[in-house]
Design an enzyme around this catalytic site. Structure first.
Site, PDB file in Angstrom:
ATOM      1  N   CYS A  78       0.808  -1.230   0.000  1.00 51.72           N
ATOM      2  CA  CYS A  78       0.000   0.000   0.000  1.00 51.72           C
ATOM      3  C   CYS A  78       0.837   1.274   0.000  1.00 51.72           C
ATOM      4  O   CYS A  78       0.324   2.356  -0.302  1.00 51.72           O
ATOM      5  CB  CYS A  78      -0.957  -0.009   1.188  1.00 51.72           C
TER       6      CYS A  78
ATOM      7  N   HIS B  24      -3.295   7.310   1.385  1.00 52.55           N
ATOM      8  CA  HIS B  24      -3.688   5.991   0.888  1.00 52.55           C
ATOM      9  C   HIS B  24      -5.092   5.696   1.379  1.00 52.55           C
ATOM     10  O   HIS B  24      -5.409   5.870   2.555  1.00 52.55           O
ATOM     11  CB  HIS B  24      -2.700   4.936   1.394  1.00 52.55           C
TER      12      HIS B  24
ATOM     13  N   ASN C 282     -10.062  -0.417  -0.902  1.00 48.18           N
ATOM     14  CA  ASN C 282      -8.607  -0.297  -0.774  1.00 48.18           C
ATOM     15  C   ASN C 282      -7.954  -0.899  -2.011  1.00 48.18           C
ATOM     16  O   ASN C 282      -7.966  -2.117  -2.194  1.00 48.18           O
ATOM     17  CB  ASN C 282      -8.156  -1.027   0.496  1.00 48.18           C
TER      18      ASN C 282
END
Length: 295
Positions: free
Chosen positions: A87, A221, A251
């Site tokens: 990520c 993020h 996500n």
């Protein structure tokens, strides 16, 4: 498939919808994002001399995703490699590309975040299957006058067990099997993010000698709405300075920051001279932040 509900998911994560690949691959999505970024930048593929793809879920090991993108878009003069930082991948890839530009090894680069996380999720694991989606985003970065904005990057492998994805093979004398699933200790990751992300943002602002008032947007993020809200609260900043689109995509790991940047640009919210903070966090555990002046 799991014991949950739409209401439960929305309240705890902010996720309302996600995109899942069918016949599309990570390479395909990365190539589509690359073509869109090149068109938006008004350059030719031949002008690109570096391609870095941040991904932890490519459909190919080698040739790497970046080389496959090069072939797809005709960037014949570029050298290419992939970067896996989960990520935090796009942020790390962005800083890697900036270092190459500053060293003079290249003059125009393409940085891409692309993920097909649906292939890594155990669809019977409620802690992960409600969160992750597939997608890709890209940015063209070229040499410009003036210094690059400050960056601060961290990793702590001692905490790596909080978010893992392992591949298990039987011995070569047995029939080959492969099991790849993403596993996450959601509480541990949440506690890590809400502590470390505000800290690293404060750290990068101090390094850049900027105040919070000088930052237009914090581009985090897109992991979880509650994480973003907690970071804003700890920094004492308005939630309006923390744009979010995770409700529509979930996500998407290394793709989340470039997808959000693209949407902000297309909506006209990004103006020349605005200072942004990009912040990533995730598996590793890794985290970091960079100050960017929108050009």
């Amino acid at each position: 498939m799991v014991e949950t509900s739409d209401t439960w998911i929305r309240e705890r994560t902010g996720v309302e919808a996600r995109h899942i690949t069918e016949t599309e691959t990570t390479v395909f999505m990365a190539s589509q994002a690359a073509e869109a970024a090149i068109l938006d930048a008004g350059i030719l593929p031949e002008e690109i001399d570096l391609i870095v793809v941040a991904t932890s879920s490519s459909n190919v090991i080698f040739p790497c995703t970046a080389c496959e993108v090069q072939r797809a878009i005709g960037a014949v003069h570029a050298f290419c490699f992939d970067l896996n930082a989960a990520c935090t991948g796009f942020l790390f890839a962005y800083n890697t590309v900036c270092s190459y530009l500053e060293s003079g090894l290249c003059h125009c680069a393409l940085v891409i975040g692309a993920e097909s996380l649906s292939h890594l999720v155990d669809w019977q694991d409620r802690s992960t299957c409600i969160l992750f989606g597939d997608g890709a985003g890209a940015a063209v970065i070229c040499v410009q006058d003036g210094p690059r904005g400050a960056s601060v990057l961290h990793s702590d492998g001692r905490l790596g067990d909080a978010l893992t994805c392992e591949t298990h093979h039987q011995s070569r004398w047995q029939e080959r099997t492969e099991m790849t699933h993403l596993r996450m200790n959601g509480r541990a990751v949440f506690q890590f993010a809400v502590k470390r992300v505000p800290e690293v943002i404060e750290e990068v602002l101090e390094k850049a000698e900027l105040s919070r008032a000088e930052i237009t947007y914090y581009i985090l993020h897109q992991a979880n709405q509650r994480i973003v809200e907690s970071v804003a609260k700890r920094l004492g900043e308005s939630l309006e300075k923390f744009p979010m689109n995770l409700s529509r995509y979930g996500n998407t790991s290394s793709a989340s920051i470039p997808i959000l940047l693209d949407e902000l640009k297309k909506s006209g919210k990004l103006k020349k001279g605005q200072r942004l903070v990009l912040a990533g966090f995730g598996a590793g555990l890794s985290w970091g932040a960079s100050v960017v002046t929108w050009g």
